[in-house]
Motif scaffolding. Structure first.
Motif, PDB file in Angstrom:
ATOM      1  N   ALA A 177     -53.371  61.701 -34.867  1.00 54.73           N
ATOM      2  CA  ALA A 177     -52.892  63.094 -34.785  1.00 54.73           C
ATOM      3  C   ALA A 177     -51.422  63.168 -34.371  1.00 54.73           C
ATOM      4  CB  ALA A 177     -53.763  63.881 -33.804  1.00 54.73           C
ATOM      5  N   GLY A 178     -50.859  62.048 -33.905  1.00 52.26           N
ATOM      6  CA  GLY A 178     -49.422  62.041 -33.594  1.00 52.26           C
ATOM      7  C   GLY A 178     -49.088  61.776 -32.137  1.00 52.26           C
ATOM      8  N   SER A 179     -50.103  61.515 -31.328  1.00 55.84           N
ATOM      9  CA  SER A 179     -49.831  61.258 -29.912  1.00 55.84           C
ATOM     10  C   SER A 179     -48.954  60.010 -29.758  1.00 55.84           C
ATOM     11  CB  SER A 179     -51.179  61.052 -29.210  1.00 55.84           C
ATOM     12  OG  SER A 179     -50.993  61.036 -27.836  1.00 55.84           O
ATOM     13  N   ASP A 180     -47.920  60.121 -28.900  1.00 56.14           N
ATOM     14  CA  ASP A 180     -47.035  58.969 -28.687  1.00 56.14           C
ATOM     15  C   ASP A 180     -47.680  57.936 -27.774  1.00 56.14           C
ATOM     16  OD1 ASP A 180     -44.558  59.795 -30.062  1.00 56.14           O
ATOM     17  OD2 ASP A 180     -44.624  61.459 -28.650  1.00 56.14           O
ATOM     18  N   MET A 181     -48.528  58.408 -26.866  1.00 58.93           N
ATOM     19  CA  MET A 181     -49.146  57.505 -25.895  1.00 58.93           C
ATOM     20  C   MET A 181     -50.474  58.105 -25.475  1.00 58.93           C
ATOM     21  SD  MET A 181     -48.429  54.705 -24.174  1.00 58.93           S
ATOM     22  CE  MET A 181     -46.654  54.548 -24.216  1.00 58.93           C
ATOM     23  N   VAL A 182     -51.516  57.290 -25.440  1.00 58.69           N
ATOM     24  CA  VAL A 182     -52.818  57.795 -24.993  1.00 58.69           C
ATOM     25  C   VAL A 182     -53.138  57.185 -23.627  1.00 58.69           C
ATOM     26  CG1 VAL A 182     -55.261  58.052 -25.514  1.00 58.69           C
ATOM     27  CG2 VAL A 182     -53.601  58.052 -27.375  1.00 58.69           C
ATOM     28  N   ILE A 183     -53.411  58.081 -22.691  1.00 57.46           N
ATOM     29  CA  ILE A 183     -53.691  57.660 -21.311  1.00 57.46           C
ATOM     30  C   ILE A 183     -55.194  57.505 -21.123  1.00 57.46           C
ATOM     31  CG2 ILE A 183     -53.487  58.360 -18.886  1.00 57.46           C
ATOM     32  CD1 ILE A 183     -51.231  60.321 -19.895  1.00 57.46           C
ATOM     33  N   VAL A 211     -51.308  52.608 -25.594  1.00 55.13           N
ATOM     34  CA  VAL A 211     -52.369  52.919 -24.619  1.00 55.13           C
ATOM     35  C   VAL A 211     -51.826  52.659 -23.214  1.00 55.13           C
ATOM     36  CG1 VAL A 211     -54.681  52.293 -23.799  1.00 55.13           C
ATOM     37  CG2 VAL A 211     -54.202  52.392 -26.261  1.00 55.13           C
ATOM     38  N   LEU A 212     -51.957  53.673 -22.359  1.00 56.04           N
ATOM     39  CA  LEU A 212     -51.488  53.552 -20.973  1.00 56.04           C
ATOM     40  C   LEU A 212     -52.680  53.724 -20.031  1.00 56.04           C
ATOM     41  CD1 LEU A 212     -48.277  55.033 -19.455  1.00 56.04           C
ATOM     42  CD2 LEU A 212     -50.447  55.506 -18.337  1.00 56.04           C
ATOM     43  N   VAL A 249     -48.318  45.366 -19.851  1.00 56.66           N
ATOM     44  CA  VAL A 249     -49.322  46.408 -20.056  1.00 56.66           C
ATOM     45  C   VAL A 249     -48.787  47.738 -19.509  1.00 56.66           C
ATOM     46  CG1 VAL A 249     -50.465  45.788 -17.857  1.00 56.66           C
ATOM     47  CG2 VAL A 249     -51.740  47.011 -19.624  1.00 56.66           C
ATOM     48  N   ASN A 250     -49.048  48.843 -20.260  1.00 60.58           N
ATOM     49  CA  ASN A 250     -48.592  50.168 -19.821  1.00 60.58           C
ATOM     50  C   ASN A 250     -49.489  50.663 -18.688  1.00 60.58           C
ATOM     51  OD1 ASN A 250     -46.755  50.245 -22.024  1.00 60.58           O
ATOM     52  ND2 ASN A 250     -48.412  50.935 -23.375  1.00 60.58           N
ATOM     53  N   LEU A 251     -48.885  51.008 -17.548  1.00 62.91           N
ATOM     54  CA  LEU A 251     -49.676  51.414 -16.384  1.00 62.91           C
ATOM     55  C   LEU A 251     -49.213  52.766 -15.846  1.00 62.91           C
ATOM     56  CD1 LEU A 251     -49.763  47.990 -14.474  1.00 62.91           C
ATOM     57  CD2 LEU A 251     -51.589  48.992 -15.870  1.00 62.91           C
ATOM     58  N   GLY A 252     -50.171  53.520 -15.286  1.00 59.26           N
ATOM     59  CA  GLY A 252     -49.820  54.858 -14.786  1.00 59.26           C
ATOM     60  C   GLY A 252     -50.510  55.231 -13.499  1.00 59.26           C
TER      61      GLY A 252
END
Ligand SMILES: O=C(O)[C@H](CS(=O)(=O)O)OP(=O)(O)O
Length: 252
Positions: free
Chosen positions: A161-167, A203-204, A224-227
């Motif tokens: 759908a166009g999401s730049d990053m999925v958390i 993926v974060l 790895v993307n972390l939040g």
């Protein structure tokens, strides 16, 4: 120049790190950025906290964060509140006026059907915002109803759908939610299934606890993307990524 540079074998890690701002004052942010502004690139003003601040403080803080190339956005909860009250246009206007340059689309506390979700991701993109979307429910009981395959499908659908990053939802507690058990330990099978079936750069993982950051770094990789990183622990995380702490030293 950084101190002890000759000992830093790994050096800067090209990745995404999202920090949680729960109520940082301007001067605290200024100070925090001086020491750790080079080690994160996404900043979330937690849940509905933005409603409680004078707008000038938000504008000034946003400018300061952006001067370090850090994108800012409000918590998904505030977005969900706007959607629930049918005030999405007002929400986008307001975040633009206040100088936010990213958006989080989530349905952790409310329900948004898949068509509407895709429309909102699209709208956010069309308006020029860096767009993050989040998978997961805040209520542990509801969150546990997702199978790992459903989470994988939802992530890939958001990306289409166009999401730049999925958390991947982990909340501030990091317990009993998503890939974490009730003690905050990583459910390794779930982690690897999601990782192997989704684009890793998009993926974060929310990972508020140190043991989670260590596990994700050692199992997946140091980029790895972390939040949901606490603002006091940004440098600590960077040392884990570079093998400058016992937990990861010699293991990367
Ligand atoms: O900031 C929010 O709205 C929440 C914070 S938490 O889940 O209550 O810790 O996170 P979000 O990931 O934006 O839904």
């Amino acid at each position: 120049m950084n101190a002890f540079k000759f000992l830093d074998e790994i050096g800067p890690v090209n990745t995404n790190t999202m920090v949680l701002d729960k109520a940082l004052g301007y001067k605290t942010v200024e100070d925090m950025l001086t020491i750790s502004g080079n080690y994160f690139n996404l900043l979330k003003y937690g849940w509905g906290t933005s409603i409680l601040y004078d707008e000038e403080i938000i504008k000034d803080k946003n400018e300061l964060y952006h001067s370090y190339n850090i994108r800012t956005y409000t918590g998904g909860t505030l977005f969900e509140l706007a959607n629930k009250q049918n005030k999405i246009d007002e929400y986008f206007n307001e975040i633009d006026r206040l100088g936010f340059n990213a958006v989080e689309i989530s349905d952790g506390s409310t329900t948004i059907d898949s068509d509407r979700r895709a429309q909102l991701i699209n709208k956010s993109k069309e308006l020029g915002f860096y767009t993050l979307s989040e998978i997961g429910k805040k209520n542990p009981q509801k969150d546990s109803e997702y199978t790992t395959q459903q989470r994988i499908d939802l992530i890939n659908t958001d990306i289409e759908a166009g999401s730049d990053m999925v958390i991947i939802e982990g909340r501030e507690s990091g317990k009993n939610i998503g890939i974490y058990d009730d003690k905050g330990n990583v459910k390794k099978d779930d982690l690897t299934s999601i990782y192997e079936n989704t684009p890793k750069e998009k993926v974060l993982w929310e990972a508020p606890q140190k043991n989670q950051q260590v596990e994700l770094i050692l199992t997946l990789s140091n980029d790895v993307n972390l939040g949901n990183i606490n603002s006091n622990e940004i440098v600590s995380l960077e040392t884990l990524r570079r093998g400058l702490r016992g937990d990861t030293l010699g293991k990367l």
